[in-house]
Scaffold this motif. Sequence first.
Motif, PDB file in Angstrom:
ATOM      1  N   GLU A  61       0.814  -1.220   0.000  1.00 20.36           N
ATOM      2  CA  GLU A  61       0.000   0.000   0.000  1.00 20.36           C
ATOM      3  C   GLU A  61       0.847   1.269   0.000  1.00 20.36           C
ATOM      4  N   VAL A  62       2.017   1.228   0.628  1.00 21.65           N
ATOM      5  CA  VAL A  62       2.836   2.445   0.751  1.00 21.65           C
ATOM      6  C   VAL A  62       3.907   2.548  -0.335  1.00 21.65           C
ATOM      7  N   ILE A  63       3.960   1.564  -1.234  1.00 20.23           N
ATOM      8  CA  ILE A  63       4.947   1.627  -2.315  1.00 20.23           C
ATOM      9  C   ILE A  63       4.717   2.888  -3.153  1.00 20.23           C
ATOM     10  N   GLY A  64       5.764   3.631  -3.388  1.00 21.90           N
ATOM     11  CA  GLY A  64       5.696   4.838  -4.209  1.00 21.90           C
ATOM     12  C   GLY A  64       5.345   6.100  -3.457  1.00 21.90           C
ATOM     13  N   ASP A  65       4.984   5.997  -2.180  1.00 21.09           N
ATOM     14  CA  ASP A  65       4.584   7.190  -1.419  1.00 21.09           C
ATOM     15  C   ASP A  65       5.729   8.198  -1.324  1.00 21.09           C
ATOM     16  N   PRO A  76      10.509   9.303 -13.334  1.00 20.24           N
ATOM     17  CA  PRO A  76       9.479   8.379 -13.817  1.00 20.24           C
ATOM     18  C   PRO A  76       8.252   8.404 -12.901  1.00 20.24           C
ATOM     19  N   GLU A  77       7.155   7.878 -13.383  1.00 19.04           N
ATOM     20  CA  GLU A  77       5.941   7.783 -12.563  1.00 19.04           C
ATOM     21  C   GLU A  77       6.205   6.887 -11.355  1.00 19.04           C
ATOM     22  N   PRO A  78       5.849   7.333 -10.135  1.00 20.50           N
ATOM     23  CA  PRO A  78       6.067   6.487  -8.952  1.00 20.50           C
ATOM     24  C   PRO A  78       5.321   5.158  -9.054  1.00 20.50           C
ATOM     25  N   ALA A  79       5.921   4.134  -8.478  1.00 22.06           N
ATOM     26  CA  ALA A  79       5.303   2.811  -8.491  1.00 22.06           C
ATOM     27  C   ALA A  79       4.080   2.781  -7.594  1.00 22.06           C
ATOM     28  N   LEU A 158     -15.686 -15.112  -2.210  1.00 18.55           N
ATOM     29  CA  LEU A 158     -14.539 -14.388  -1.659  1.00 18.55           C
ATOM     30  C   LEU A 158     -13.580 -14.069  -2.808  1.00 18.55           C
ATOM     31  N   VAL A 159     -13.139 -12.809  -2.876  1.00 16.79           N
ATOM     32  CA  VAL A 159     -12.336 -12.361  -4.020  1.00 16.79           C
ATOM     33  C   VAL A 159     -11.094 -11.626  -3.540  1.00 16.79           C
ATOM     34  N   ASN A 160      -9.966 -11.932  -4.178  1.00 20.67           N
ATOM     35  CA  ASN A 160      -8.727 -11.176  -3.976  1.00 20.67           C
ATOM     36  C   ASN A 160      -8.321 -10.539  -5.290  1.00 20.67           C
ATOM     37  N   ALA A 161      -7.826  -9.313  -5.239  1.00 19.97           N
ATOM     38  CA  ALA A 161      -7.335  -8.624  -6.432  1.00 19.97           C
ATOM     39  C   ALA A 161      -5.974  -8.001  -6.143  1.00 19.97           C
ATOM     40  N   LEU A 162      -5.031  -8.223  -7.039  1.00 22.00           N
ATOM     41  CA  LEU A 162      -3.663  -7.720  -6.924  1.00 22.00           C
ATOM     42  C   LEU A 162      -3.359  -6.849  -8.135  1.00 22.00           C
ATOM     43  N   HIS A 163      -2.707  -5.703  -7.898  1.00 19.72           N
ATOM     44  CA  HIS A 163      -2.291  -4.852  -9.008  1.00 19.72           C
ATOM     45  C   HIS A 163      -0.944  -4.230  -8.686  1.00 19.72           C
ATOM     46  N   LEU A 164      -0.086  -4.141  -9.670  1.00 22.62           N
ATOM     47  CA  LEU A 164       1.183  -3.437  -9.499  1.00 22.62           C
ATOM     48  C   LEU A 164       1.574  -2.770 -10.815  1.00 22.62           C
ATOM     49  N   LYS A 165       2.185  -1.604 -10.686  1.00 22.60           N
ATOM     50  CA  LYS A 165       2.686  -0.875 -11.846  1.00 22.60           C
ATOM     51  C   LYS A 165       3.944  -0.139 -11.423  1.00 22.60           C
ATOM     52  N   ALA A 166       5.012  -0.293 -12.199  1.00 18.44           N
ATOM     53  CA  ALA A 166       6.279   0.347 -11.844  1.00 18.44           C
ATOM     54  C   ALA A 166       7.089   0.612 -13.096  1.00 18.44           C
ATOM     55  N   ALA A 167       7.772   1.744 -13.094  1.00 15.07           N
ATOM     56  CA  ALA A 167       8.634   2.124 -14.213  1.00 15.07           C
ATOM     57  C   ALA A 167      10.070   1.734 -13.913  1.00 15.07           C
ATOM     58  N   TRP A 168      10.834   1.465 -14.975  1.00 17.28           N
ATOM     59  CA  TRP A 168      12.269   1.276 -14.793  1.00 17.28           C
ATOM     60  C   TRP A 168      12.891   2.639 -14.484  1.00 17.28           C
ATOM     61  N   PRO A 169      13.961   2.696 -13.710  1.00 12.57           N
ATOM     62  CA  PRO A 169      14.610   3.989 -13.421  1.00 12.57           C
ATOM     63  C   PRO A 169      15.052   4.706 -14.695  1.00 12.57           C
ATOM     64  N   ALA A 207      20.137 -15.979 -14.080  1.00 10.31           N
ATOM     65  CA  ALA A 207      19.090 -14.988 -13.869  1.00 10.31           C
ATOM     66  C   ALA A 207      19.666 -13.623 -13.551  1.00 10.31           C
ATOM     67  N   THR A 208      18.890 -12.602 -13.850  1.00  4.29           N
ATOM     68  CA  THR A 208      19.166 -11.248 -13.402  1.00  4.29           C
ATOM     69  C   THR A 208      17.826 -10.617 -13.033  1.00  4.29           C
ATOM     70  N   SER A 209      17.854  -9.377 -12.542  1.00  2.20           N
ATOM     71  CA  SER A 209      16.604  -8.713 -12.180  1.00  2.20           C
ATOM     72  C   SER A 209      16.657  -7.251 -12.584  1.00  2.20           C
ATOM     73  N   LEU A 210      15.514  -6.770 -13.051  1.00  2.00           N
ATOM     74  CA  LEU A 210      15.362  -5.363 -13.379  1.00  2.00           C
ATOM     75  C   LEU A 210      14.782  -4.642 -12.179  1.00  2.00           C
ATOM     76  N   ASP A 211      15.491  -3.645 -11.671  1.00  2.00           N
ATOM     77  CA  ASP A 211      14.990  -2.828 -10.577  1.00  2.00           C
ATOM     78  C   ASP A 211      13.955  -1.846 -11.125  1.00  2.00           C
ATOM     79  N   THR A 212      13.146  -1.276 -10.255  1.00  2.00           N
ATOM     80  CA  THR A 212      12.162  -0.279 -10.657  1.00  2.00           C
ATOM     81  C   THR A 212      12.423   1.028  -9.924  1.00  2.00           C
ATOM     82  N   TYR A 213      11.861   2.102 -10.442  1.00  2.00           N
ATOM     83  CA  TYR A 213      12.006   3.421  -9.817  1.00  2.00           C
ATOM     84  C   TYR A 213      11.433   3.383  -8.400  1.00  2.00           C
ATOM     85  N   GLY A 214      12.213   3.774  -7.429  1.00  2.00           N
ATOM     86  CA  GLY A 214      11.818   3.704  -6.026  1.00  2.00           C
ATOM     87  C   GLY A 214      12.381   2.491  -5.332  1.00  2.00           C
TER      88      GLY A 214
END
Length: 370
Positions: A61-65, A76-79, A158-169, A207-214
């Motif tokens: 919930e606090v990601i990107g704050d 970039p747009e905050p995650a 019963l329903v669960n919903a997940l959403h995420l959006k993040a830009a690369w730096p 493997a490698t990983s792409l970090d996101t802004y924030g």
Amino acid sequence: MLGAIDRGEVNAVCSPLSAQVALTMVGMGAAGQTLAQMEDALGGSMDELARAANTLSQQLEVIGDAEREEDDDEAPEPARASLVNGTWLQEGYEIQESYLEDLATWFGSGLWEADFTEDAAREEARSEINDWVSDSTNDLIEELIPEGFLAAETRLVLVNALHLKAAWPTELGKSGGTFTTAGGEERSTEMLHGSTATWHEDELCRATSLDTYGGALALALVQPTGELDEVLDAWAEDSAALSALLSGLEDSQVSTQLSMPAFDIDWDASLKEVLGSLGMTDAFTDAADLSGITGQADLLISDVVHKAVITVDEQGMEAAAATAVAMDTTSADVEMQELVLDSPFLFVAYERETLAPLVVGWIGDPTQTR
């Protein structure tokens, strides 16, 4: 769950987390052998799973704050990320107050009444649930509940919903390229290029990983050294293998040149057979003991439907997943590495502090889009 879904799918994306949270909401009212099977399939006690879901929901919930407070027009747009839950109850159907308190305390679940007994009212309820899921996933998942999923016997959804959006730096470069499918066929596709600072290698994969802004979210990209099935089998047999991979990426500092295809895929299915293959069987039969919900063993799970979407391009990633459960009455040194993902590979979008995998899947042909 990823290892148990249909391996015949060319591309796949799912969220074991979303399914786990939705089923944990059910499991808070389970007892006896039903509870034991559910805890074994879901990977922990219901109390542990409920606490983990609550903690992760607050974490997301606090990601990107912090980035939003900086209000930097050049950045970039905050995650953003969310993990939310909803409950739809048949009008006049009585359930235990303690169960409702658990749903509110651990899952923050809103509660709505619906009439599943009449055709027109049932269709209205289906539309209402789908609209809620669409709103909760930035319109990525528009129709989670298909026609026929609800029935006159349905008493609880019963329903669960997940959403995420993040830009690369930094925006990735792109150029034309080719991708070779498991069948050896070459596909022309847009390839993305960039640098990362992580690397992991073992006997099964690189493997490698792409970090996101924030820095709160990341996307792990996993290339099998052999067959894709070998990695899926290893993860299915020992979930710690995926945790070790993500930990290895987080602990590494290795410059890596990455080439990968852009992709935009979705996947949906009933999880009834998948959950059965994982040992969760009684909950779907008259042997179900969900007496903690109503005070008596008069409910069973009729079906579990799951849908997930992910888009990865030069700017960033956006993903969503939703799960609905219907319950009816019974009858080292700095080095340069390179990872070129021009053949089938896996991906894991994860929260970096907890290493919680949020959305996972594989790409067998990036030219097949949703």
